[in-house]
Design a protein around this motif. Structure first.
Motif, PDB file in Angstrom:
ATOM      1  N   ASN A 244       0.828  -1.216   0.000  1.00 29.67           N
ATOM      2  CA  ASN A 244       0.000   0.000   0.000  1.00 29.67           C
ATOM      3  C   ASN A 244       0.858   1.260   0.000  1.00 29.67           C
ATOM      4  O   ASN A 244       0.561   2.230   0.691  1.00 29.67           O
ATOM      5  CB  ASN A 244      -0.970   0.008   1.183  1.00 29.67           C
ATOM      6  CG  ASN A 244      -1.980  -1.114   1.098  1.00 29.67           C
ATOM      7  OD1 ASN A 244      -2.395  -1.498   0.010  1.00 29.67           O
ATOM      8  ND2 ASN A 244      -2.362  -1.659   2.235  1.00 29.67           N
ATOM      9  N   GLY A 245       1.956   1.230  -0.750  1.00 26.23           N
ATOM     10  CA  GLY A 245       2.821   2.399  -0.877  1.00 26.23           C
ATOM     11  C   GLY A 245       3.770   2.624   0.278  1.00 26.23           C
ATOM     12  O   GLY A 245       4.553   3.559   0.272  1.00 26.23           O
ATOM     13  N   LYS A 246       3.719   1.772   1.283  1.00 27.76           N
ATOM     14  CA  LYS A 246       4.563   1.936   2.471  1.00 27.76           C
ATOM     15  C   LYS A 246       5.638   0.852   2.502  1.00 27.76           C
ATOM     16  O   LYS A 246       5.333  -0.333   2.378  1.00 27.76           O
ATOM     17  CB  LYS A 246       3.692   1.839   3.717  1.00 27.76           C
ATOM     18  CG  LYS A 246       4.334   2.335   4.970  1.00 27.76           C
ATOM     19  CD  LYS A 246       3.317   2.373   6.089  1.00 27.76           C
ATOM     20  CE  LYS A 246       3.943   2.982   7.309  1.00 27.76           C
ATOM     21  NZ  LYS A 246       3.008   3.047   8.417  1.00 27.76           N
ATOM     22  N   TRP A 247       6.902   1.264   2.661  1.00 24.86           N
ATOM     23  CA  TRP A 247       8.011   0.307   2.712  1.00 24.86           C
ATOM     24  C   TRP A 247       7.978  -0.457   4.023  1.00 24.86           C
ATOM     25  O   TRP A 247       7.799   0.121   5.096  1.00 24.86           O
ATOM     26  CB  TRP A 247       9.354   1.026   2.579  1.00 24.86           C
ATOM     27  CG  TRP A 247       9.624   1.466   1.183  1.00 24.86           C
ATOM     28  CD1 TRP A 247       9.417   2.712   0.671  1.00 24.86           C
ATOM     29  CD2 TRP A 247      10.127   0.678   0.108  1.00 24.86           C
ATOM     30  NE1 TRP A 247       9.764   2.747  -0.661  1.00 24.86           N
ATOM     31  CE2 TRP A 247      10.207   1.507  -1.030  1.00 24.86           C
ATOM     32  CE3 TRP A 247      10.521  -0.648  -0.010  1.00 24.86           C
ATOM     33  CZ2 TRP A 247      10.659   1.036  -2.263  1.00 24.86           C
ATOM     34  CZ3 TRP A 247      10.972  -1.111  -1.232  1.00 24.86           C
ATOM     35  CH2 TRP A 247      11.041  -0.273  -2.334  1.00 24.86           C
ATOM     36  N   LEU A 248       8.155  -1.775   3.928  1.00 25.69           N
ATOM     37  CA  LEU A 248       8.229  -2.614   5.128  1.00 25.69           C
ATOM     38  C   LEU A 248       9.589  -2.428   5.791  1.00 25.69           C
ATOM     39  O   LEU A 248      10.576  -2.132   5.123  1.00 25.69           O
ATOM     40  CB  LEU A 248       8.034  -4.082   4.759  1.00 25.69           C
ATOM     41  CG  LEU A 248       6.696  -4.437   4.120  1.00 25.69           C
ATOM     42  CD1 LEU A 248       6.681  -5.889   3.691  1.00 25.69           C
ATOM     43  CD2 LEU A 248       5.553  -4.164   5.084  1.00 25.69           C
ATOM     44  N   THR A 249       9.630  -2.605   7.094  1.00 25.34           N
ATOM     45  CA  THR A 249      10.880  -2.464   7.830  1.00 25.34           C
ATOM     46  C   THR A 249      11.113  -3.716   8.669  1.00 25.34           C
ATOM     47  O   THR A 249      10.156  -4.397   9.029  1.00 25.34           O
ATOM     48  CB  THR A 249      10.837  -1.230   8.744  1.00 25.34           C
ATOM     49  OG1 THR A 249       9.741  -1.352   9.640  1.00 25.34           O
ATOM     50  CG2 THR A 249      10.733   0.043   7.942  1.00 25.34           C
ATOM     51  N   PRO A 250      12.362  -3.987   8.977  1.00 23.99           N
ATOM     52  CA  PRO A 250      13.570  -3.258   8.598  1.00 23.99           C
ATOM     53  C   PRO A 250      13.896  -3.497   7.118  1.00 23.99           C
ATOM     54  O   PRO A 250      13.602  -4.569   6.577  1.00 23.99           O
ATOM     55  CB  PRO A 250      14.661  -3.842   9.495  1.00 23.99           C
ATOM     56  CG  PRO A 250      14.186  -5.227   9.811  1.00 23.99           C
ATOM     57  CD  PRO A 250      12.677  -5.160   9.822  1.00 23.99           C
ATOM     58  N   SER A 251      14.463  -2.484   6.492  1.00 17.40           N
ATOM     59  CA  SER A 251      14.759  -2.603   5.070  1.00 17.40           C
ATOM     60  C   SER A 251      16.072  -3.346   4.844  1.00 17.40           C
ATOM     61  O   SER A 251      16.985  -3.295   5.661  1.00 17.40           O
ATOM     62  CB  SER A 251      14.827  -1.224   4.423  1.00 17.40           C
ATOM     63  OG  SER A 251      16.087  -0.632   4.622  1.00 17.40           O
ATOM     64  N   LEU A 252      16.156  -4.003   3.708  1.00 21.15           N
ATOM     65  CA  LEU A 252      17.364  -4.723   3.328  1.00 21.15           C
ATOM     66  C   LEU A 252      18.549  -3.772   3.237  1.00 21.15           C
ATOM     67  O   LEU A 252      19.618  -4.046   3.791  1.00 21.15           O
ATOM     68  CB  LEU A 252      17.134  -5.435   1.992  1.00 21.15           C
ATOM     69  CG  LEU A 252      18.340  -6.132   1.379  1.00 21.15           C
ATOM     70  CD1 LEU A 252      18.855  -7.231   2.294  1.00 21.15           C
ATOM     71  CD2 LEU A 252      17.982  -6.686   0.007  1.00 21.15           C
TER      72      LEU A 252
END
Length: 94
Positions: free
Chosen positions: A18-26
């Motif tokens: 939904n346009g939101k980056w999941l965390t923690p990011s790679l």
């Protein structure tokens, strides 16, 4: 949670929902590896069974450049299954 396992792992993301980056990011995690005293790491893109632009370019080229800039000693990507006979045979059995 940090622990003293010899072969510890982290689950990180390279995805948006939904346009939101999941965390923690790679990318953020790879940049932090030297600070966490992790000299060697393997990236295993579990959601992908075959090589494509995200594995071949974003991981093998872009992420490796980021790792080099962050002074990560050894970052590798696990090989994709692609057309591995056992994998293809398993799919045929489904």
């Amino acid at each position: 949670k940090e622990h003293s396992l010899k072969n510890c792992f982290r689950v990180v993301w390279q995805s948006r929902i939904n346009g939101k980056w999941l965390t923690p990011s790679l990318v953020d995690t790879v940049k932090q590896l030297p600070k966490m005293k992790w000299e060697h790491a393997i990236v295993s893109p579990l959601g992908f069974t075959s090589d494509h632009i995200e594995t071949l370019h974003e991981l093998d080229i872009e992420l490796m450049e980021i790792a080099k800039e962050a002074r990560v000693k050894n970052l590798q990507r696990a090989r994709s299954l692609n057309d591995e006979p056992d994998f293809v045979g398993s799919l045929a059995d489904i």
